[in-house]
Design a protein around this motif. Structure first.
Motif, PDB file in Angstrom:
ATOM      1  N   THR A   1      63.493  57.481   8.893  1.00 11.06           N
ATOM      2  CA  THR A   1      62.425  57.202   9.978  1.00 11.06           C
ATOM      3  C   THR A   1      62.747  56.777  11.116  1.00 11.06           C
ATOM      4  N   SER A   2      61.568  57.300  12.220  1.00  7.21           N
ATOM      5  CA  SER A   2      62.201  56.694  13.469  1.00  7.21           C
ATOM      6  C   SER A   2      62.102  55.047  13.528  1.00  7.21           C
ATOM      7  N   GLU A   3      61.097  54.548  12.790  1.00  4.62           N
ATOM      8  CA  GLU A   3      61.421  52.776  12.779  1.00  4.62           C
ATOM      9  C   GLU A   3      62.469  52.475  12.509  1.00  4.62           C
ATOM     10  N   VAL A   4      63.210  53.038  11.023  1.00  2.00           N
ATOM     11  CA  VAL A   4      64.444  52.305  10.868  1.00  2.00           C
ATOM     12  C   VAL A   4      65.489  52.806  11.702  1.00  2.00           C
ATOM     13  N   TRP A   5      65.657  54.012  12.307  1.00  3.67           N
ATOM     14  CA  TRP A   5      66.473  54.455  13.351  1.00  3.67           C
ATOM     15  C   TRP A   5      66.503  53.412  14.588  1.00  3.67           C
ATOM     16  N   ALA A   6      65.228  52.989  15.087  1.00  2.00           N
ATOM     17  CA  ALA A   6      65.240  52.233  16.160  1.00  2.00           C
ATOM     18  C   ALA A   6      65.629  51.001  15.858  1.00  2.00           C
ATOM     19  N   THR A   7      65.281  50.420  14.879  1.00  3.04           N
ATOM     20  CA  THR A   7      65.527  49.035  14.273  1.00  3.04           C
ATOM     21  C   THR A   7      67.103  49.023  14.309  1.00  3.04           C
ATOM     22  N   ILE A   8      67.698  50.262  13.657  1.00  7.33           N
ATOM     23  CA  ILE A   8      69.338  50.044  13.708  1.00  7.33           C
ATOM     24  C   ILE A   8      69.800  50.116  15.122  1.00  7.33           C
ATOM     25  N   LEU A   9      69.329  50.611  15.974  1.00  4.79           N
ATOM     26  CA  LEU A   9      69.890  50.944  17.311  1.00  4.79           C
ATOM     27  C   LEU A   9      69.679  49.523  18.081  1.00  4.79           C
ATOM     28  N   ALA A  10      68.411  48.863  17.667  1.00  5.13           N
ATOM     29  CA  ALA A  10      68.350  47.484  18.338  1.00  5.13           C
ATOM     30  C   ALA A  10      69.455  46.395  18.123  1.00  5.13           C
ATOM     31  N   LEU A  11      69.632  46.515  16.597  1.00 10.19           N
ATOM     32  CA  LEU A  11      70.589  45.659  16.004  1.00 10.19           C
ATOM     33  C   LEU A  11      72.104  45.958  16.549  1.00 10.19           C
ATOM     34  N   ILE A  12      72.452  47.357  16.604  1.00 11.83           N
ATOM     35  CA  ILE A  12      73.815  47.560  17.230  1.00 11.83           C
ATOM     36  C   ILE A  12      73.822  47.119  18.685  1.00 11.83           C
ATOM     37  N   TRP A  13      72.670  47.241  19.429  1.00 14.30           N
ATOM     38  CA  TRP A  13      72.707  46.770  20.934  1.00 14.30           C
ATOM     39  C   TRP A  13      72.998  45.344  20.858  1.00 14.30           C
ATOM     40  N   LEU A  14      72.387  44.367  20.212  1.00 15.80           N
ATOM     41  CA  LEU A  14      72.365  42.970  20.069  1.00 15.80           C
ATOM     42  C   LEU A  14      73.826  42.625  20.029  1.00 15.80           C
ATOM     43  N   HIS A  15      74.257  43.359  18.770  1.00 16.24           N
ATOM     44  CA  HIS A  15      75.759  42.833  18.290  1.00 16.24           C
ATOM     45  C   HIS A  15      76.878  43.473  19.404  1.00 16.24           C
ATOM     46  N   GLY A  16      76.653  44.390  20.002  1.00 16.97           N
ATOM     47  CA  GLY A  16      77.686  45.003  20.863  1.00 16.97           C
ATOM     48  C   GLY A  16      77.563  44.513  22.357  1.00 16.97           C
ATOM     49  N   PHE A  17      76.448  43.809  22.759  1.00 16.26           N
ATOM     50  CA  PHE A  17      76.184  43.472  24.417  1.00 16.26           C
ATOM     51  C   PHE A  17      75.703  41.893  24.513  1.00 16.26           C
ATOM     52  N   LYS A  18      75.201  41.423  23.225  1.00 11.71           N
ATOM     53  CA  LYS A  18      74.354  39.996  23.538  1.00 11.71           C
ATOM     54  C   LYS A  18      75.293  39.176  22.340  1.00 11.71           C
ATOM     55  N   MET A  19      76.487  39.430  21.930  1.00 12.06           N
ATOM     56  CA  MET A  19      77.104  38.314  21.146  1.00 12.06           C
ATOM     57  C   MET A  19      77.166  36.700  21.786  1.00 12.06           C
ATOM     58  N   ASP A  20      77.255  36.871  23.118  1.00 11.97           N
ATOM     59  CA  ASP A  20      77.320  35.504  23.765  1.00 11.97           C
ATOM     60  C   ASP A  20      75.972  34.678  23.540  1.00 11.97           C
ATOM     61  N   ALA A  21      74.727  35.277  23.365  1.00 11.31           N
ATOM     62  CA  ALA A  21      73.455  34.643  23.004  1.00 11.31           C
ATOM     63  C   ALA A  21      73.229  34.957  21.573  1.00 11.31           C
ATOM     64  N   LYS A  22      74.067  35.007  20.566  1.00  8.23           N
ATOM     65  CA  LYS A  22      73.773  35.326  19.259  1.00  8.23           C
ATOM     66  C   LYS A  22      72.642  34.205  18.746  1.00  8.23           C
ATOM     67  N   GLU A  23      72.998  32.694  19.087  1.00  4.05           N
ATOM     68  CA  GLU A  23      72.088  31.770  18.458  1.00  4.05           C
ATOM     69  C   GLU A  23      70.567  32.019  18.759  1.00  4.05           C
ATOM     70  N   GLU A  24      70.314  32.856  20.065  1.00  5.97           N
ATOM     71  CA  GLU A  24      69.013  33.078  20.322  1.00  5.97           C
ATOM     72  C   GLU A  24      68.423  34.219  19.524  1.00  5.97           C
ATOM     73  N   TRP A  25      68.933  35.065  19.020  1.00  7.59           N
ATOM     74  CA  TRP A  25      68.436  36.294  18.477  1.00  7.59           C
ATOM     75  C   TRP A  25      68.884  36.474  16.971  1.00  7.59           C
ATOM     76  N   GLU A  26      69.668  35.508  16.445  1.00  8.82           N
ATOM     77  CA  GLU A  26      70.103  35.575  15.172  1.00  8.82           C
ATOM     78  C   GLU A  26      69.057  35.648  14.046  1.00  8.82           C
ATOM     79  N   LEU A  27      68.179  34.738  14.305  1.00  7.97           N
ATOM     80  CA  LEU A  27      66.948  34.870  13.054  1.00  7.97           C
ATOM     81  C   LEU A  27      65.988  35.979  13.213  1.00  7.97           C
TER      82      LEU A  27
END
Length: 763
Positions: A716-742
């Protein structure tokens, strides 16, 4: 009574204080601080120098002395009124006298008087205190030498008179500061971080267990001197037994051995990997005018209130489904978003975020007591443990009243506190967490608020530890009297300190033990520590003084709880213990009189108030917080009754710059682009998912066509959107992982519930 703060004339009246030298010694997690203040009277009249300054709120002040010429005069601890009268009598008779006393309203403010300094005469004042270093969420040990003292707001009708504070902008502080420290640890010292400029860390031995640290020359007094010390393999449980004072009577605190136990409970990984899905989360945000100050002493940086708004966004997105929440904000008055806490849902979250966006630092003073009382008056929700998060720059004058209210309600909640900016009251911030069974964090310099707050949310989401008990295993003939308050909260990796007075004698064993038992997630657990009963060497009386300070604070709070219903017996106990241990209290003061001076001080004394630094960004905020009127002959002053003032309706940003005319236009700061991480987070739904729409595509740096055409047909579009958001977080914002991990964990849980586990592993 009239209260004054921050008065210094442009005529620059002579200030007798020339310099402050501070020597720090850290042994494991205990710090000893020796400050030497050098005075010189360059006037042609005798002076009385008055210096109001901050100290750590949990410091045990244990020595005060003065050197005049070749003579040292060591102060004694006496009942406060008796000490004041002795000081006044000495000055009246032409003698030199020295007085040091703790503020009755807040234990982190002290007043020092140097009376009878003759023309051309010099004096060297020595002040010593000991304190424990607080454990940070990243396992660092925090030491703070307060160098900034902002005006404290005293609400109308609060108990007692506020202390007079004379503050000036950091650039106008007329004396210098020299700071150096020696670090000793049983484990290697990895590094030392600071918001101030330090000289390179110098190791004193090859195993790196000893080191020196120095403050770089030219400290600007625009911030507190903060050190965060990191040890290798921190933090191991320890116990130190310290022998009693040989001159003290056996059976007294100072005459008997004292043990200090430091426990660091370790919870099972199976428990730590789970996150609670329930709780009532109440956020209390300071919206006083001072919250419009910059977070890092620079006008180009974000303000405290804007950082707090961003932090609330992350908090709201990180809350688990099934919990309850509410948001309060306060200044001279207080507001709440909902009449009572509501269930966390998409609708309630969006309503709260909409109101958070409009929050400004426009509510005047800092009256935190009334909103706390209102929160505690709300009935707790069954099976939803209350977690209170307090965000403030800590500039209140009724600290003890606030802490008393928190303690009285400690059985119904946990309190997590955050001190924002330079000069935040350590007594208030640490006290809120201590009395509320939570955790304290300080955000200073270039610190980001978000990771520290999310770490505290992690603590809040840990399973509550219940049924805590402490048992001792001692040889026959030995017994222990626990001097610390009962342990009411335990967090993974955080220290629990216990002080105990050992009485009796035993020739049997040389080892003792202490066991902490508790219930965690419904399962009984325990941590045990065996320790040697042989007294440690070279600790002096540090442990005894810390134990005395702990007991004094408990008795002081007990005295306030009684509200004068007793016959003064508790106060007498505090005075007796303070005098016996040589540790300051709110009922006592240090007094020294130079009785051997053959020359009588002639003429009336000229009073000289020593200014203390105030954060530069606080100046315009003080105008609005306290209704200050600037006069032509005052660089920074506010002379009025704080409790009866009318407050500015505008935020400090609307106030003209100091020294500018009212007609000058004040430039409106340009809106800075939103942080990409916050932009993405703002789009997440309460359930944890994202929606595939143009806003998400923009946040990911893509076009709508790019994100939609890559979507597999099976999802579904919601599942795909959520996967893309998680990929972006892990790919571009690992330096701020403490902020978004929860919030990412919540998103992953949502995906699993949608049968998306296989897609998660593929991504």
């Amino acid at each position: 009574m009239m209260n004054r703060c921050g008065l210094i004339t442009v005529q620059k009246e002579p200030v007798p204080l020339q310099s402050i030298e501070v020597e720090l010694e850290v042994r494991d997690h205990v710090a000893t601080v020796v400050s030497t203040l050098k005075y010189q009277n360059k006037e042609d009249k005798p002076v009385e120098a008055v210096f109001v300054f901050p100290l750590p709120g949990d410091a045990a002040v244990c020595h005060f002395s003065a050197v005049i010429g070749q003579k040292e005069i060591v102060a004694e601890v006496k009942e406060k009124q008796e000490a004041r009268e002795e000081y006044d009598d000495a000055l009246s008779s032409g003698q030199q006298a020295f007085l040091l006393e703790e503020s009755e309203q807040s234990p982190d403010i002290f007043s020092m008087k140097v009376g009878g300094l003759a023309p051309g005469e010099s004096a060297s004042i020595r002040l010593e205190y000991v304190t424990e270093l607080a454990v940070q969420a990243d396992d660092g040990l925090r030491f703070c030498l307060p160098a900034v003292l902002n005006p404290r707001y005293q609400p109308q009708g609060s108990e007692g008179a506020s202390v007079q504070v004379f503050s000036v902008p950091a650039s106008l502080v007329p004396y210098t500061l020299c700071f150096c420290g020696r670090l000793f640890s049983p484990r290697p010292i990895c590094k030392v971080e600071s918001s101030c400029s330090l000289e390179p860390l110098q190791y004193l031995n090859t195993d790196q267990t000893q080191a020196t640290v120095k403050l770089a020359a030219g400290h600007k007094f625009d911030r507190d001197v903060e050190l965060v010390i990191y040890y290798k393999d921190a933090h191991q449980p320890t116990a130190v037994v310290e022998a009693g004072q040989t001159s003290a009577e056996t059976g007294t605190l100072m005459g008997d051995p004292v043990v200090m136990v430091s426990l660091y409970p370790e919870f099972p990984q199976s428990v730590m990997s789970s996150v609670a899905s329930c709780g009532e989360f109440v956020f209390l945000l300071d919206r006083s005018g001072s919250m419009d100050c910059s977070t890092s002493n620079s006008r180009e940086q974000e303000t405290r209130i804007s950082s707090a708004r961003d932090t609330l966004l992350l908090l709201l997105k990180s809350l688990p489904m099934g919990c309850y929440f509410n948001i309060y904000s306060f200044g001279s008055s207080y507001e709440h978003i909902f009449p009572q806490s509501v269930e966390y849902s998409e609708k309630s979250m969006e309503e709260a975020l909409k109101k958070v966006k409009g929050m400004e630092a426009d509510l005047g003073g800092t009256e935190i007591l009334e909103p706390l009382k209102h929160i505690y008056s709300q009935r707790c929700i069954p099976s939803q443990p209350r977690q209170l998060f307090v965000f403030t720059d800590g500039e209140v004058g009724n600290t003890k009243e606030v802490l008393d209210v928190v303690k009285k309600n400690s059985g119904s909640h946990r309190c997590f506190s955050f001190g924002i900016g330079e000069g935040a009251s350590s007594a208030l911030i640490n006290g809120l967490a201590k009395e509320g069974g939570g955790h304290a964090q300080f955000i200073t310099g270039t610190d980001r608020m978000q990771p520290k707050v999310i770490q505290s949310l992690r603590f809040a989401l840990q399973p509550a530890v219940e049924d805590i008990s402490v048992t001792w295993g001692l040889p026959k003939g030995l017994s222990v009297t626990v001097l610390s308050p009962p342990i009411t909260s335990i967090f993974q990796g955080q220290r629990s300190l216990i002080y105990g007075q050992l009485t009796g004698q035993s020739s049997e064993a040389t080892e003792g033990s202490v066991t902490v038992k508790y219930s965690l997630a419904g399962r009984p657990s325990q941590n045990q520590l065996h320790f040697s009963l042989k007294p440690a060497e070279d600790t002096g009386l540090t442990v005894h003084r810390l134990a005395a300070r702990t007991l004094i604070r408990s008795l002081e709070m007990e005295d306030r709880d009684e509200m004068g219903e007793t016959d003064g017996g508790i106060k007498e106990k505090v005075v007796q213990l303070s005098v016996q241990s040589g540790v300051s209290s709110s009922f006592t003061a240090f007094i020294a009189v130079n009785k051997d001076n053959n020359e009588t001080i002639q003429g009336p004394l000229v009073r000289r108030d020593i200014p203390v630094a105030m954060c530069c960004m606080m100046m315009s905020a003080a105008v609005c917080d306290y209704g200050v009127e600037m006069s032509n002959d005052v660089v920074l002053g506010c002379c009025d009754d704080f409790g009866t003032m009318e407050y500015c309706n505008d935020s400090p940003c609307d106030a003209p710059e100091l020294g500018s005319s009212d007609e000058e236009e004040v430039e409106t700061p340009q809106q800075t682009p939103r942080d990409p991480l916050l932009q993405l987070v703002s789009l997440q739904k309460a359930s944890g998912c994202w929606i595939l729409d143009p806003d998400l595509a923009a946040a990911l740096g893509k076009t709508s066509e790019e994100v939609e055409k890559s979507k597999p047909a099976m999802v579904t579009s919601e599942v795909w959107a959520t996967i893309l958001a998680l990929i972006w977080l892990h790919g571009f914002k690992m330096d701020a992982k403490e902020e978004w991990e929860l919030l990412a964990m919540k998103a992953a849980s949502w995906l699993c519930a949608q049968n998306g586990r296989n897609l998660i592993h593929k991504c």
